[in-house]
Design a protein around this motif. Sequence first.
Motif, short mmCIF file in Angstrom:
data_model
loop_
_atom_site.label_atom_id
_atom_site.label_comp_id
_atom_site.label_asym_id
_atom_site.label_seq_id
_atom_site.Cartn_x
_atom_site.Cartn_y
_atom_site.Cartn_z
N GLY A 1 0.81 -1.21 0.00
CA GLY A 1 0.00 0.00 0.00
C GLY A 1 0.85 1.26 0.00
N PHE A 2 1.89 1.29 0.84
CA PHE A 2 2.75 2.47 0.90
C PHE A 2 3.50 2.67 -0.43
CE2 PHE A 2 2.01 2.42 5.41
CZ PHE A 2 2.21 3.74 5.80
N LYS B 1 -10.99 2.23 -15.77
CA LYS B 1 -9.54 2.46 -15.83
C LYS B 1 -8.94 2.54 -14.43
CE LYS B 1 -9.22 4.83 -20.31
NZ LYS B 1 -8.75 6.07 -20.98
N VAL B 2 -9.66 3.18 -13.52
CA VAL B 2 -9.18 3.29 -12.14
C VAL B 2 -9.04 1.91 -11.52
CG1 VAL B 2 -9.71 4.17 -9.83
CG2 VAL B 2 -10.15 5.60 -11.84
N GLN B 3 -10.06 1.07 -11.71
CA GLN B 3 -10.02 -0.29 -11.16
C GLN B 3 -8.87 -1.09 -11.77
OE1 GLN B 3 -11.73 -1.50 -8.77
NE2 GLN B 3 -13.52 -0.21 -8.52
N LYS B 4 -8.68 -0.92 -13.05
CA LYS B 4 -7.60 -1.65 -13.73
C LYS B 4 -6.24 -1.23 -13.19
CE LYS B 4 -5.60 -2.42 -18.34
NZ LYS B 4 -5.69 -2.07 -19.78
N LEU B 5 -6.05 0.09 -13.04
CA LEU B 5 -4.76 0.59 -12.53
C LEU B 5 -4.49 0.07 -11.13
CD1 LEU B 5 -2.28 2.38 -12.62
CD2 LEU B 5 -3.70 4.32 -11.95
N LEU B 6 -5.48 0.12 -10.26
CA LEU B 6 -5.29 -0.36 -8.89
C LEU B 6 -4.99 -1.85 -8.86
CD1 LEU B 6 -7.93 1.56 -6.74
CD2 LEU B 6 -5.48 1.50 -6.38
N SER B 7 -5.71 -2.61 -9.67
CA SER B 7 -5.49 -4.06 -9.70
C SER B 7 -4.07 -4.39 -10.13
CB SER B 7 -6.49 -4.72 -10.66
OG SER B 7 -7.82 -4.51 -10.23
N LEU B 8 -3.59 -3.70 -11.16
CA LEU B 8 -2.23 -3.95 -11.64
C LEU B 8 -1.19 -3.49 -10.63
CD1 LEU B 8 -2.64 -2.84 -15.37
CD2 LEU B 8 -2.40 -5.19 -14.53
N ALA B 9 -1.41 -2.31 -10.04
CA ALA B 9 -0.42 -1.72 -9.14
C ALA B 9 -0.30 -2.49 -7.83
CB ALA B 9 -0.76 -0.27 -8.86
N MET B 10 -1.40 -3.12 -7.39
CA MET B 10 -1.39 -3.80 -6.09
C MET B 10 -1.15 -5.30 -6.21
SD MET B 10 -4.38 -1.71 -4.08
CE MET B 10 -3.78 -2.26 -2.49
N VAL C 1 3.88 -1.70 -14.15
CA VAL C 1 3.01 -0.52 -14.32
C VAL C 1 3.88 0.72 -14.51
CG1 VAL C 1 1.25 0.92 -13.26
CG2 VAL C 1 1.18 -1.55 -12.93
N GLU C 2 3.80 1.30 -15.69
CA GLU C 2 4.54 2.52 -16.00
C GLU C 2 3.56 3.69 -16.01
OE1 GLU C 2 7.68 2.87 -16.22
OE2 GLU C 2 8.25 0.74 -16.17
N LEU C 3 3.63 4.53 -15.00
CA LEU C 3 2.67 5.63 -14.89
C LEU C 3 2.96 6.76 -15.87
CD1 LEU C 3 2.18 5.80 -11.01
CD2 LEU C 3 0.72 4.73 -12.73
N ASP C 4 4.11 6.70 -16.55
CA ASP C 4 4.39 7.69 -17.61
C ASP C 4 3.62 7.37 -18.88
OD1 ASP C 4 6.08 9.07 -15.99
OD2 ASP C 4 7.89 8.01 -16.64
N THR D 1 -7.01 9.62 -13.74
CA THR D 1 -7.09 8.20 -13.39
C THR D 1 -6.23 7.91 -12.16
OG1 THR D 1 -7.42 7.63 -15.72
CG2 THR D 1 -6.75 5.85 -14.24
N ILE D 2 -5.04 8.50 -12.12
CA ILE D 2 -4.13 8.26 -10.99
C ILE D 2 -4.68 8.89 -9.71
CG2 ILE D 2 -1.78 8.63 -10.12
CD1 ILE D 2 -0.86 8.72 -13.05
N THR D 3 -5.18 10.13 -9.81
CA THR D 3 -5.73 10.78 -8.60
C THR D 3 -6.97 10.04 -8.10
OG1 THR D 3 -6.98 12.32 -10.01
CG2 THR D 3 -4.83 13.05 -9.19
N SER D 4 -7.78 9.54 -9.02
CA SER D 4 -8.95 8.76 -8.60
C SER D 4 -8.52 7.45 -7.95
CB SER D 4 -9.86 8.48 -9.80
OG SER D 4 -10.42 9.67 -10.30
N ALA D 5 -7.41 6.87 -8.44
CA ALA D 5 -6.90 5.64 -7.83
C ALA D 5 -6.42 5.89 -6.40
CB ALA D 5 -5.76 5.08 -8.68
N ILE D 6 -5.81 7.04 -6.16
CA ILE D 6 -5.38 7.39 -4.79
C ILE D 6 -6.59 7.47 -3.88
CG2 ILE D 6 -4.43 9.26 -3.38
CD1 ILE D 6 -2.46 9.83 -5.65
#
Length: 703
Positions: free
Chosen positions: A380-381, A410-419, A427-430, A438-443
């Motif tokens: 998480g950190f 997209k938010v769900q996908k990003l969180l699933s991949l990142a966690m 996961v390349e955020l660039d 999408t990133i701010t919503s994931a936070i």
Amino acid sequence: MGLPALEFSDCYLDSPLFRERLKSHELELDKTNKFIKELIKDGKALIQALKSLSSAKRKFADSLNDFKFQCIGDAETDDEICIAKSLQEFAAVLQNLEDERTRMIENASDVLIMPLERFRKEQISAAKEAKKKYDKETEKYCAVLEKHLSLSAKKKESHLHEADNQVDHVRQHFYEVSLEYVFKVQEVQERKMFDFVEPVRPTVCFLLNLFWSSEISKYKTTLKITRNRFESTRSEVESLMRKMKENPHEHKSVSQHTMEGYLFVLEKRSFVSTWVKYYCTYHREPKKFTMVLFDPKSGGKTGEEESFILKSCTRRKTESIEKRFCFDVEAVDRPGMITMQALSEEDRRLWMEAMDGREPVYNLNKDNQAEGMAQLDVTGFNVMKKFIYAVETRGIDEQGLYRIVGVSSKVQKLLSLAMDPKTCADVELDNPEWEIKTITSAIKHYLRMLPAPLMTYQYQRSFIKAAKMDNPEARVTEIHALVHRLPEKNRQMLELLMKHLANVASHHQFNLMTIANLGVVFGPTLLRPQEETVAAIMELKFQNIVVEILIEHHEKIFRDVPNSSGSSTNMQLNLSRRRSTQNKAPSCSERPLTLFHTPTHSQKGELATAPSPTSPRSPSWPMFSAPSSPQPISSASSDSSPVGITGRKARALYACKAEHDSELSFIAGTVFENIHTSKEPGWLEGTLDGRTGLIPENYVELL
């Protein structure tokens, strides 16, 4: 004291207390209506007086302009010429001022009178119409219910089933009307803050046009913020109302009573049996049953409160009484059996279950909501740090940062991949695929996925109470103290987030996200209440204030350890702890043994036998079993004097969760540094991860 919040869930109980609260709102609306009428009357008189004043000033200016000096001699002196021109200039200035005043007076009716009339007619009148509809539906529902409950249980099943459906339909309509009325009443109360004040402000500004100051301008900004907050609050309340309409059974009122509601009680009066309607409450712990005669149609109590201690509750057999939904209760302190009739079969079941009646026990527990997948762990950190870095390097100047929402999929996908440990490194955020929104919503979504809010349910009310303090310095001091009472991981994550939000706010000229705007976005997430109620929604503004303070004072709050003597709460806790430990060493079996502190990498080898917080066997913090009695300190420490203990290390034998600020949380196997004896019997002092605190003596083995 302000008006009490009207909870939507109370509409279903329709209790005397709810009716009383509703009545206080209705009286306040009547007062507001009368006040606005008087204000409109006085406003019209003021406009007329201003017209007369303007006319008098014009006449005075004309007289100045027409006045001529007659000089002595055949030529005017320079002074005489200057005086004549000055009088003409004065007259011209007065005429120009009155021209401007006339234009303002002509618009005064549109600016002041019409908006006030519109608020009174559109909002207050709408609330009155909603009240008429509510009263009408109350009478209709009560009449249909009483008629339905009078039906004989011996009628055909098909006839009774049809009657039940009819009552359910009328009841549901009554509840919907009640929800809409409560929503309208509270909406009008909130609208007063700007729909009433906004028309008054320009009029006052006009009257003070010669004395304009920054104070007047400040209130203009405040009104704009108030309107924005109202729109946000109204949207939340309306959403809650819709959810309650769709699923009323999932939004039962959280009551201090085990059970409450209306019951009909069979009474014998002058040799005639009659059914009388009471509002009843039951407390399971003292087995106290209370009832008061109350008529919702008149909205007033019609009798004194009666109470007794319950002895037993038994379902009444259908063949033993003509009416349906009946049960008998027996009291300890009054003779005879009391026969009562519930409003439906379901209602009877609930009453009997609450009173441990002789009926099968029904499981009323709702399916527990699945806990969020997010945890305050290393993953998480790392995810949060990665997301924050991407926001600060790629899009910190984007307008509406954190306010504009990303696409949910997209938010769900990003969180699933990142966690996911298997894919997080890829996961390349660039990548342009991951927009900043999408990133701010994931936070925000990660924080909402936590099993409990980051600032915990335990301290939610304390933070709100701190935000309500009158003294701004006291607010900061109390919030500072509360932050350092949070669990260590929660505080670390909160610090990480607040530093980031302070950075975001420092770029508000570009992203338009001020500290106040960020408070609106993150307040409900970080301090979400355990129960979704109207009262909780009404306190959103205080949640926002807490977050604003955390952002604005983040350096002081997270850098400095608060002085315990400066917090009355901490003083009381420390005093309580000293008293409780003065004559008795802490017992392992008396304390909550919850895995609380996440070990560092150096400690993981020592904790190989302890369950992992993220293992399938323990989805949340696992419980350790406590020994039946405290274990003695090992022989390694049995001969240790206070001098010998000083500076040594110790290993925790069992898990322990801190109950007070001065104690340390730990799990079995945790190693403490710099052990010292404590002035309090049964405790040692030690250092863990840079924090110094107390450790139960019987929980550790000296090394």
